[in-house]
Design an enzyme around this catalytic site. Structure first.
Site, PDB file in Angstrom:
ATOM      1  CB  SER A 117      38.644  33.432  38.775  1.00 12.18           C
ATOM      2  OG  SER A 117      39.674  33.352  39.724  1.00 12.18           O
ATOM      3  CE  LYS A 155      41.531  33.448  42.808  1.00 13.98           C
ATOM      4  NZ  LYS A 155      41.101  33.891  41.476  1.00 13.98           N
TER       5      LYS A 155
END
Length: 626
Positions: free
Chosen positions: A393, A192
């Protein structure tokens, strides 16, 4: 008394003048609106002109009409479904003698959108109808469209150089340290990478691994698309050894492009106009190079969306996901939830298609939208998800609600991870002689304290909250995709996937576009695809904003200003990248504290900054101007 009467006459005169000015302004705007409004009845034989002087997007931003009136304006945006519908209609319309692609100022689009428009151009060409493209210098995205033309024209003073995906990313850690800002980062997901610019001075090996993997796939797809459209063109030397190619051509990029078969003709706009006039005809009394034109806005207005048959609701989630109500270039959780609930309240929808085109954003808003869509399931409506360019996401979080998920091979998805950033300024304040003090009744009193920093308890709680959010994320994915949480965690961790790989991993079910999703929704509702129509659940722009936008856009199709040669276009691209970077800093500082967002998604979808980013760049440059 004479003085009083004189003053009174002056006031009355001022009042009358103001009324007159107001009336002139009103009637001027009214006339402008009527003149600028798309005229469906103005369609006559000619060339359908697609002057794409902005990006192709899923859902155009409304823009700021007051800023536009002040001369600031904004980059126009073109709705994907409008462009595709116009091309499909033009393929069968005898009034359309040819299609013209004006790509001089094209600001690009994501690969999935460009593929869809390119396929539509090919369908026009396959009917035997000419498709002609023109630009001073083609960008990678522009050439992806132009490659489908029957004739590719370029200015002899221009030239096309292919850049491929990639480039530099700004990292703010050094600046943050110099300013004394303490960026408290809480995240889950080894890959991430969205927070890395605020915590590192360079990309981590994991982040680079993800970017290289994604870019290689997208670049390979670009090469396959243009090679299929232009099988005789010699692209590889321009991709691998451009310096040697241009040097061998003595710096004449246009001639090198022509010799390699990348373009078909070199000519000025006058030359190009004369060629189009041979196909579309010339208006009486007009100058040479002028041809009969069908404007895109008029043609779209003349070919509205169908309304016959049962309604399949289409909910568009496009742009950055934010809390509250939607703003330009974003999608607000409250706004979307309201659209869903209002659409369901009418009780005339037979199914719901959720069109996702988002890099993510607020985790809270993503969940709010997901829960609102679940209400459709409570009414026994089939739910089909259609992924556009992006469903990463928070965009994938929302997608978990679908009974079946469609995506394109070039869709960018995944990025299953979550993070939060809270800046504090205790060290910054010390640099200028400011300190803070106070009392606390609990470990959380006054937390997070932007003046004095966070406490260990605060950091522990925030990290635990982020980890809980990630567990919710992977649990939703696991339940929706019939996987174990362990398997989702394995393919999650913030990794970003192209649509083809996502299909292999089981994150999507089928390949297809929005129409495929609508057809599937109809079948699941027990209806024939031909017996339904799409009912778009969208927030309508205000009448005043529409009026101003129409007035300001009325002359764009006739503006033949060049966007510059290859070097000018490359410089403009880099300026737009910087504008987006500045916008990201602003968004991270003013957006939701807990986010599910994709960093790798930026910089792929064209060169136009998001709404407001260009204005922010102008302010920064003005600050440092000499």
């Amino acid at each position: 008394m004479k003085l009083v009467r004189g003053a009174w006459k002056l006031l009355v005169g001022i009042k009358d003048a103001l009324v007159l000015v107001a009336m002139l302004l009103f009637f001027g705007l009214l006339f402008g609106l009527l003149a600028a409004k798309p005229n469906a009845g103005a369609i006559k034989d000619g060339a359908l002109v697609l002057k794409l002087d902005g990006p192709i997007v899923e859902q155009p931003s409304p823009g700021d009409p007051f800023a536009a009136l002040g001369g600031g304006g904004s980059t126009p945006e073109y709705r994907l479904r409008d462009v595709v519908r116009a091309l499909d209609k033009a393929a069968k319309d005898d009034r359309v003698k040819t299609v013209v692609l004006d790509l001089d100022s094209f600001a690009g689009g994501y690969p999935a959108s460009l593929t869809e428009v390119g396929d539509a151009l090919r369908r026009v060409r396959d009917t035997g109808k000419p498709v002609l493209a023109y630009a001073t210098a083609y960008t990678d995205s522009g050439y992806r469209l132009a490659a489908n033309a029957s004739e590719i024209w370029m200015s002899p003073m221009g030239g096309t150089l292919f850049m491929g995906p990639g480039g530099s990313q700004l990292y703010y850690k050094g600046l943050i340290d110099k300013l004394g800002v303490n960026a408290h980062v809480y995240r889950v997901g080894k890959y991430k990478s969205f927070v890395e610019p605020y915590t590192r001075t360079e990309a981590s090996p994991e982040a680079k691994e993800e970017v290289v993997k994604l870019y290689q796939v997208l670049f390979q797809q670009w090469q396959e698309v243009v090679a299929k459209a232009r099988p005789k063109a010699k692209f590889q030397p321009f991709l691998t050894t451009p310096g040697a190619v241009i040097t061998a051509a003595q710096g004449n990029i246009a001639e090198a492009n022509l010799k390699a078969g990348i373009v078909d003709k070199l000519g000025t706009r006058l030359d190009f106009g004369k060629r189009v006039a041979q196909l579309a005809g010339t208006p009486n009394g007009k100058a040479p190079g002028t041809f009969n034109t069908i404007k895109l806005a008029n043609y779209v207005a003349a070919n509205p969306l169908p309304t016959a048959g049962a309604k399949i609701g289409v909910l568009t989630i496009a742009g950055d996901i934010i809390d509250g109500k939607s703003k330009a270039g974003s999608v607000g959780g409250d706004t979307v939830a309201k659209l869903v609930l209002e659409g369901l309240a009418k009780k005339d929808l037979k199914a719901l298609v959720v069109r996702v085109d988002s890099p993510g954003g607020s985790a809270l808003a993503s969940e709010d939208m997901r829960r609102a869509i679940i209400e459709a399931k409570a009414q026994k409506l089939p739910i089909v998800v259609s992924m556009g360019n992006l469903a990463a996401s928070g965009g994938y979080w929302v997608s978990t609600v679908g009974d079946v998920i469609f995506a394109e091979p070039t869709t960018i998805t995944g990025s299953i991870g979550i993070f939060g950033i809270i800046p504090t300024f205790e060290n910054t304040l010390k640099k200028i002689g400011l300190t803070s003090d106070g009392v606390r009744t609990t470990p959380l009193s006054g937390q997070p304290d932007i003046y004095g920093g966070t406490t260990p308890e605060t950091d522990t709680i925030f990290q635990a909250g982020i980890e809980n959010g990630y567990r919710q994320f992977i649990t939703r994915v696991a339940n929706a995709r019939h996987m174990t949480p362990e398997r989702v965690n394995e393919i999650g961790q913030g990794r970003v996937w192209d649509g083809g790989t996502a299909h292999q991993l089981g994150l999507v079910d089928r390949f297809g576009g929005l129409q495929d999703a609508i057809d599937e929704a109809a079948k699941r509702a027990g209806l024939k695809p031909g017996d339904v129509h799409a009912e778009y659940l969208e927030k309508k722009p205000g009448a005043f904003a529409m009026m101003i936008a129409q007035i300001l856009s009325s002359g764009r199709d006739d503006d033949d200003a060049s966007a510059g040669d290859a070097f000018t276009r490359m410089a403009a691209d880099r300026r737009a990248v910087f504008a987006r970077a500045l916008g990201d800093v602003k968004r991270i500082g003013t957006g939701a504290a807990i986010q599910a967002r994709c960093l790798e998604c930026d910089g792929i979808g064209g060169t136009a900054p998001r709404p407001g980013d260009a204005k922010l760049l102008d302010l920064v440059l003005a600050r440092f101007a000499l």
